[in-house]
Design an enzyme around this catalytic site. Structure first.
Site, mmCIF file in Angstrom:
data_model
loop_
_atom_site.group_PDB
_atom_site.id
_atom_site.type_symbol
_atom_site.label_atom_id
_atom_site.label_comp_id
_atom_site.label_asym_id
_atom_site.label_seq_id
_atom_site.Cartn_x
_atom_site.Cartn_y
_atom_site.Cartn_z
ATOM 1 N N LYS A 18 0.834 -1.217 0.000
ATOM 2 C CA LYS A 18 0.000 0.000 0.000
ATOM 3 C C LYS A 18 0.863 1.258 0.000
ATOM 4 O O LYS A 18 0.635 2.174 -0.780
ATOM 5 C CB LYS A 18 -0.926 0.035 1.238
ATOM 6 N N ARG A 165 11.321 -1.560 11.113
ATOM 7 C CA ARG A 165 10.254 -1.181 12.035
ATOM 8 C C ARG A 165 10.164 -2.215 13.140
ATOM 9 O O ARG A 165 10.235 -3.404 12.867
ATOM 10 C CB ARG A 165 8.927 -1.134 11.265
ATOM 11 N N ARG A 176 -0.580 -8.951 13.539
ATOM 12 C CA ARG A 176 -1.112 -7.939 12.619
ATOM 13 C C ARG A 176 -1.908 -8.596 11.487
ATOM 14 O O ARG A 176 -2.919 -8.051 11.044
ATOM 15 C CB ARG A 176 0.026 -7.083 12.060
HETATM 16 P P1 ADP Z 1 1.282 -1.616 7.503
HETATM 17 O O1 ADP Z 1 1.421 -0.611 6.392
HETATM 18 O O2 ADP Z 1 2.451 -2.512 7.599
HETATM 19 O O3 ADP Z 1 -0.020 -2.326 7.478
HETATM 20 P P2 ADP Z 1 0.838 0.697 9.111
HETATM 21 O O4 ADP Z 1 2.053 1.539 9.039
HETATM 22 O O5 ADP Z 1 -0.326 1.065 8.263
HETATM 23 O O6 ADP Z 1 1.270 -0.796 8.848
HETATM 24 O O7 ADP Z 1 0.317 0.614 10.608
HETATM 25 C C1 ADP Z 1 1.180 0.358 11.690
HETATM 26 C C2 ADP Z 1 0.359 0.276 12.961
HETATM 27 O O8 ADP Z 1 -0.267 1.559 13.216
HETATM 28 C C3 ADP Z 1 -0.794 -0.715 12.938
HETATM 29 O O9 ADP Z 1 -0.380 -2.031 13.272
HETATM 30 C C4 ADP Z 1 -1.730 -0.115 13.995
HETATM 31 O O10 ADP Z 1 -1.258 -0.355 15.315
HETATM 32 C C5 ADP Z 1 -1.577 1.381 13.734
HETATM 33 N N1 ADP Z 1 -2.553 1.856 12.727
HETATM 34 C C6 ADP Z 1 -2.280 2.355 11.492
HETATM 35 N N2 ADP Z 1 -3.406 2.704 10.856
HETATM 36 C C7 ADP Z 1 -4.431 2.426 11.697
HETATM 37 C C8 ADP Z 1 -5.843 2.539 11.609
HETATM 38 N N3 ADP Z 1 -6.446 3.029 10.497
HETATM 39 N N4 ADP Z 1 -6.578 2.146 12.671
HETATM 40 C C9 ADP Z 1 -6.005 1.686 13.794
HETATM 41 N N5 ADP Z 1 -4.680 1.525 13.934
HETATM 42 C C10 ADP Z 1 -3.886 1.891 12.908
HETATM 43 P P1 ADP Z 2 2.251 -1.866 3.197
HETATM 44 O O1 ADP Z 2 2.256 -0.347 3.212
HETATM 45 O O2 ADP Z 2 1.035 -2.428 2.550
HETATM 46 O O3 ADP Z 2 2.518 -2.458 4.539
HETATM 47 P P2 ADP Z 2 4.821 -1.614 1.789
HETATM 48 O O4 ADP Z 2 4.548 -0.712 0.637
HETATM 49 O O5 ADP Z 2 5.554 -1.035 2.951
HETATM 50 O O6 ADP Z 2 3.439 -2.326 2.261
HETATM 51 O O7 ADP Z 2 5.605 -2.889 1.220
HETATM 52 C C1 ADP Z 2 6.015 -3.936 2.107
HETATM 53 C C2 ADP Z 2 7.424 -4.388 1.715
HETATM 54 O O8 ADP Z 2 7.356 -5.092 0.465
HETATM 55 C C3 ADP Z 2 8.424 -3.259 1.498
HETATM 56 O O9 ADP Z 2 9.700 -3.724 1.903
HETATM 57 C C4 ADP Z 2 8.370 -2.989 -0.019
HETATM 58 O O10 ADP Z 2 9.613 -2.490 -0.524
HETATM 59 C C5 ADP Z 2 8.072 -4.385 -0.561
HETATM 60 N N1 ADP Z 2 7.164 -4.391 -1.727
HETATM 61 C C6 ADP Z 2 6.151 -3.527 -2.013
HETATM 62 N N2 ADP Z 2 5.505 -3.884 -3.145
HETATM 63 C C7 ADP Z 2 6.118 -5.019 -3.582
HETATM 64 C C8 ADP Z 2 5.924 -5.889 -4.732
HETATM 65 N N3 ADP Z 2 4.951 -5.659 -5.627
HETATM 66 N N4 ADP Z 2 6.734 -6.949 -4.862
HETATM 67 C C9 ADP Z 2 7.717 -7.186 -3.954
HETATM 68 N N5 ADP Z 2 7.972 -6.415 -2.879
HETATM 69 C C10 ADP Z 2 7.180 -5.347 -2.684
#
Ligand code: ADP
Ligand code: ADP
Length: 220
Positions: A18, A165, A176
């Protein structure tokens, strides 16, 4: 292609890509990238009252309560830079958050253009998250396996030492993913019912996912 502001939601599990795709949409369409996770991390780094509250949940891989999350995101999207459109990354994550966004948009006469679901299987998510590194200075995201920095351990843009992270460790990742399946995945049906759901195969490489998503947004 319409000139109206675009409001796009990226929906998908942790590690689906995302944040990576949101940055691409930001650059390509001039949208503001609103990441609830980044907003919480900024608050944590500054140790604001919101940051101190959020970290208790983030460390465990749980969601931050809806009321504070909704308030934080609503304040962000009320800022003037958001008038030309927003790509939401990581929000909404519960049905209450989705309803709050719908209510706010109904009051303001705004419309969600599409919710893009980025589909990736859990096995691949775990692999991706264990190899995710980020730049603490500018937030750029890398992957040791699929998207490495040019110089080992350093941000391509500013040379800052990359970090992992602390919620990307295996125990927290497992929680998660459970939280995603129980609390966030129901939004797939919510947006399908609303006629807004579009799907992309998130298991393709970054450029292929980008091409699919850009095409969908161009059609809006
Ligand atoms: P990822 O992109 O790996 O899914 P995020 O950076 O979006 O993780 O979120 C990291 C953490 O921040 C989540 O595990 C949660 O604890 C909190 N968080 C982020 N967005 C939300 C949301 N919309 N509602 C509740 N908690 C959130
Ligand atoms: P999210 O915000 O959904 O948690 P990220 O954009 O942070 O996801 O991506 C998670 C990890 O996977 C990062 O290390 C990123 O560089 C990698 N990544 C993102 N998109 C792809 C893809 N299409 N194929 C392989 N690796 C990816």
């Amino acid at each position: 292609m319409s000139d109206a502001p675009r409001y796009i939601i990226l929906l998908g599990a942790p590690g689906a890509g995302k944040g990576t795709q949101a940055e691409i949409l930001r650059e390509h369409f001039g949208l503001v990238h609103v990441s609830s996770g980044d907003l919480f991390r900024e608050n944590r780094a500054k140790q604001t009252p919101l940051g101190k509250l959020a970290e208790k949940y983030m460390e465990k891989g749980e969601l931050v309560p809806d009321d504070v999350t909704i308030q934080m995101v609503m304040e962000r999207i009320a800022r003037p830079d958001c008038v030309n459109g927003v790509v939401f990354d990581g929000f909404p994550r519960t049905e209450a958050q989705a309803q709050a966004l719908d209510a706010a948009f109904a009051r303001e006469g705004k419309k969600i253009g599409a919710t893009l679901l980025v589909n990736v299987r859990d096995e691949l998510l775990i692999q991706r998250l264990s190899a995710r590194w980020f730049c603490p200075a500018d937030g750029s995201v890398y992957n040791l396996l699929s998207n490495p920095p040019k110089q080992t351990g350093k941000c391509d843009k500013d040379g800052t030492a990359l970090e992992q992270r602390n919620d990307d460790k295996p125990e927290t990742v497992t929680r998660r993913l459970q939280v995603y399946h129980s609390q966030t995945a129901p939004l797939i049906e919510y947006y399908r019912q609303a006629g807004l759901l579009r799907e992309a195969d998130g298991e393709q490489n970054i450029e292929q996912v980008q091409a699919a998503i850009v095409k969908i947004v161009e059609m809006l």
